[in-house]
Design a protein around this motif. Sequence first.
Motif, PDB file in Angstrom:
ATOM      1  N   UNK A 112       7.809  77.611  78.798  1.00  0.00           N
ATOM      2  CA  UNK A 112       6.842  77.575  80.000  1.00  0.00           C
ATOM      3  C   UNK A 112       6.532  75.704  79.516  1.00  0.00           C
ATOM      4  N   UNK A 113       6.689  75.798  78.414  1.00  0.00           N
ATOM      5  CA  UNK A 113       6.709  73.879  77.932  1.00  0.00           C
ATOM      6  C   UNK A 113       8.554  73.653  78.454  1.00  0.00           C
ATOM      7  N   UNK A 114       9.444  73.677  78.019  1.00  0.00           N
ATOM      8  CA  UNK A 114      10.368  73.450  78.520  1.00  0.00           C
ATOM      9  C   UNK A 114      10.425  73.349  79.987  1.00  0.00           C
ATOM     10  N   UNK A 115       9.747  74.988  80.834  1.00  0.00           N
ATOM     11  CA  UNK A 115      10.158  74.562  82.561  1.00  0.00           C
ATOM     12  C   UNK A 115       9.151  73.427  83.218  1.00  0.00           C
ATOM     13  N   UNK A 116       8.674  73.114  82.216  1.00  0.00           N
ATOM     14  CA  UNK A 116       7.592  72.123  82.382  1.00  0.00           C
ATOM     15  C   UNK A 116       8.321  70.725  82.501  1.00  0.00           C
ATOM     16  N   UNK A 117       9.441  70.194  81.497  1.00  0.00           N
ATOM     17  CA  UNK A 117       9.852  69.358  81.422  1.00  0.00           C
ATOM     18  C   UNK A 117      10.095  68.615  82.541  1.00  0.00           C
ATOM     19  N   UNK A 118      11.647  69.872  83.387  1.00  0.00           N
ATOM     20  CA  UNK A 118      12.836  69.505  84.592  1.00  0.00           C
ATOM     21  C   UNK A 118      11.961  70.156  85.931  1.00  0.00           C
ATOM     22  N   UNK A 119       9.977  70.330  86.036  1.00  0.00           N
ATOM     23  CA  UNK A 119      10.350  70.954  87.499  1.00  0.00           C
ATOM     24  C   UNK A 119      10.379  69.591  88.387  1.00  0.00           C
ATOM     25  N   UNK A 120      10.217  68.889  88.030  1.00  0.00           N
ATOM     26  CA  UNK A 120      10.461  67.877  89.303  1.00  0.00           C
ATOM     27  C   UNK A 120      11.726  67.281  89.813  1.00  0.00           C
ATOM     28  N   UNK A 121      12.765  68.287  88.937  1.00  0.00           N
ATOM     29  CA  UNK A 121      14.577  68.356  89.685  1.00  0.00           C
ATOM     30  C   UNK A 121      14.551  68.903  90.626  1.00  0.00           C
ATOM     31  N   UNK A 122      13.526  70.235  90.490  1.00  0.00           N
ATOM     32  CA  UNK A 122      13.211  71.292  91.656  1.00  0.00           C
ATOM     33  C   UNK A 122      12.178  71.049  93.029  1.00  0.00           C
ATOM     34  N   UNK A 123      12.830  72.067  94.042  1.00  0.00           N
ATOM     35  CA  UNK A 123      11.891  71.413  94.795  1.00  0.00           C
ATOM     36  C   UNK A 123      10.469  72.639  94.869  1.00  0.00           C
ATOM     37  N   UNK A 124       9.428  71.742  96.386  1.00  0.00           N
ATOM     38  CA  UNK A 124       8.422  72.930  95.484  1.00  0.00           C
ATOM     39  C   UNK A 124       8.862  73.989  95.941  1.00  0.00           C
ATOM     40  N   UNK A 125       9.735  74.362  96.862  1.00  0.00           N
ATOM     41  CA  UNK A 125       9.706  75.754  97.149  1.00  0.00           C
ATOM     42  C   UNK A 125      10.920  76.784  95.148  1.00  0.00           C
ATOM     43  N   UNK A 126      11.641  76.247  94.856  1.00  0.00           N
ATOM     44  CA  UNK A 126      11.982  76.429  93.497  1.00  0.00           C
ATOM     45  C   UNK A 126      11.034  76.235  92.548  1.00  0.00           C
ATOM     46  N   UNK A 185      21.051  70.227  81.950  1.00  0.00           N
ATOM     47  CA  UNK A 185      21.636  71.809  82.161  1.00  0.00           C
ATOM     48  C   UNK A 185      21.212  72.702  80.738  1.00  0.00           C
ATOM     49  N   UNK A 186      20.914  71.873  79.476  1.00  0.00           N
ATOM     50  CA  UNK A 186      20.905  72.579  77.941  1.00  0.00           C
ATOM     51  C   UNK A 186      18.765  72.938  78.410  1.00  0.00           C
ATOM     52  N   UNK A 187      17.962  72.300  79.409  1.00  0.00           N
ATOM     53  CA  UNK A 187      16.989  72.764  79.681  1.00  0.00           C
ATOM     54  C   UNK A 187      16.854  74.105  80.376  1.00  0.00           C
ATOM     55  N   UNK A 188      18.199  74.245  80.728  1.00  0.00           N
ATOM     56  CA  UNK A 188      18.365  75.708  82.104  1.00  0.00           C
ATOM     57  C   UNK A 188      18.107  76.692  80.978  1.00  0.00           C
ATOM     58  N   UNK A 189      19.098  76.551  80.856  1.00  0.00           N
ATOM     59  CA  UNK A 189      19.731  76.772  79.340  1.00  0.00           C
ATOM     60  C   UNK A 189      18.736  78.017  78.571  1.00  0.00           C
ATOM     61  N   UNK A 190      18.418  76.784  78.247  1.00  0.00           N
ATOM     62  CA  UNK A 190      17.160  77.895  77.336  1.00  0.00           C
ATOM     63  C   UNK A 190      16.276  78.500  78.186  1.00  0.00           C
ATOM     64  N   UNK A 191      15.299  78.055  79.018  1.00  0.00           N
ATOM     65  CA  UNK A 191      14.459  78.806  79.623  1.00  0.00           C
ATOM     66  C   UNK A 191      15.174  80.453  80.122  1.00  0.00           C
ATOM     67  N   UNK A 192      16.310  80.464  81.148  1.00  0.00           N
ATOM     68  CA  UNK A 192      17.146  81.407  81.317  1.00  0.00           C
ATOM     69  C   UNK A 192      16.947  82.450  79.912  1.00  0.00           C
ATOM     70  N   UNK A 193      17.614  82.054  78.682  1.00  0.00           N
ATOM     71  CA  UNK A 193      18.186  82.377  77.781  1.00  0.00           C
ATOM     72  C   UNK A 193      16.765  83.268  77.023  1.00  0.00           C
ATOM     73  N   UNK A 194      15.795  82.337  77.005  1.00  0.00           N
ATOM     74  CA  UNK A 194      14.329  82.679  76.008  1.00  0.00           C
ATOM     75  C   UNK A 194      13.243  82.775  76.971  1.00  0.00           C
TER      76      UNK A 194
END
Length: 425
Positions: A236-250, A220-229
């Motif tokens: 981009x670094x933080x997005x790479x950390x949770x990409x696995x949680x997303x579907x390919x389309x997401x 939740x914190x990782x997604x919040x950080x990407x959303x607010x920064x």
Amino acid sequence: MIKYLNARNLPAVALIFGLAITGAACAQVSAVATPQRTSAPQPQKAEAAGLQRVEAAQPGQAKDGFTVKVKFNNPENHKTLLAYSQGEKNVMDMSPVMEDGYQVFRGSVEGIVNASFVVRNPRNAIQSGGGFIPGPRLSFILRNGATVVIEGDADKPYMATVRSEDPETQAYELFRSKNKIWVGRIWTMTKEHFARGLPPEGEISSGGVTKASLEKEQLAWQKEFVRTHPGTYAAIEVFAMYALELSDDEQAAQFAALPATYKNTTLGKTIQSKIDESAVTAVGKPVIPFAQKGDDGKVVDLAALKGKVVLIDFWGSWCVPCRASHPHLKDLYAKYKNKGFEIVAVATENGSKEAQEKAWKEAIKKDGITWLQVLNDPSVTDIPKMYGVVAYPTKILVDRDGVIRGRFTGDGADAFDRMLDELIR
């Protein structure tokens, strides 16, 4: 789905990305990505691992480059190094100079990078079976013109503070200042789990709190950080950390929504490349055929297995979570083999061809696995690259018509079992 760099899921998944010696999980990495293992190239053999050593920093050197100053409590005689990627090269600086009680590293980088400061402290690692899981790495953003000051404790380097006047370094440290709390709690919980001799695949918890619940908060914190920064490279670094949680389309949609400013960086290009590769082998796409020599010397031809339900299992002898999944796979293989189920295991190893084959065959024998086995040979076909694999274990489930029906990385046995049962019927 794809996985880039994430220290968060230790030890459920081994990550492959970036630095082979920094340790985001029991992997090759991986930008937090990203781990050391018994079969991985060691720092003393850096050139063989495609790593580039740099000479000791000299006072006044690299005026237009960077300066990293490090002071840790309890340094003892632990070896330390500064590691970062430059294009296809992974650079390790193991020769700082001492200035006013600080280890000082000076150098120059192209563009902006995620760097790691590594303390080779055996107390910050988990011994498990034939390999070991390194502790979380200390990462920070580095580019020319920046002076970065790191202070902390050698027993918990991932908890150190990072100071700099560089706005990108500051942005990433803002993220890390909260993220490292979860990293520390999860790592401590994981060490306790292994110390009690509990199985790697078992639920990890302590005092009524589970690792999964902490990871949910962390996500939740990782997604919040990407959303607010969104305008920062840190995003981009933080997005790479949770990409696995997303579907390919997401993954594709969320990455496309980030500003173009840093998409041309090495990491930005890598993420886009992996999204493109993953699209080729996404759920609903036809499987990509390959044929390579198996452990018995006979060719394993994926195309010849059409008509069966096939699991393509990407693993390695060095990967603790991969091998922890073998007992369950053995049960499934015994249950479904006579109903048209086959497993094709694709191993990735390091070192010379002889060393790779030795480690691979020893693991097969020790684990008692009897399904089809292939040792990846990039000179023939780089199968993991073809399938966009950047994390281990990755399991791809294919139906009788040769269509990909599921892609599983790390934990996910329940979902995998349900899908396999449906496809076998």
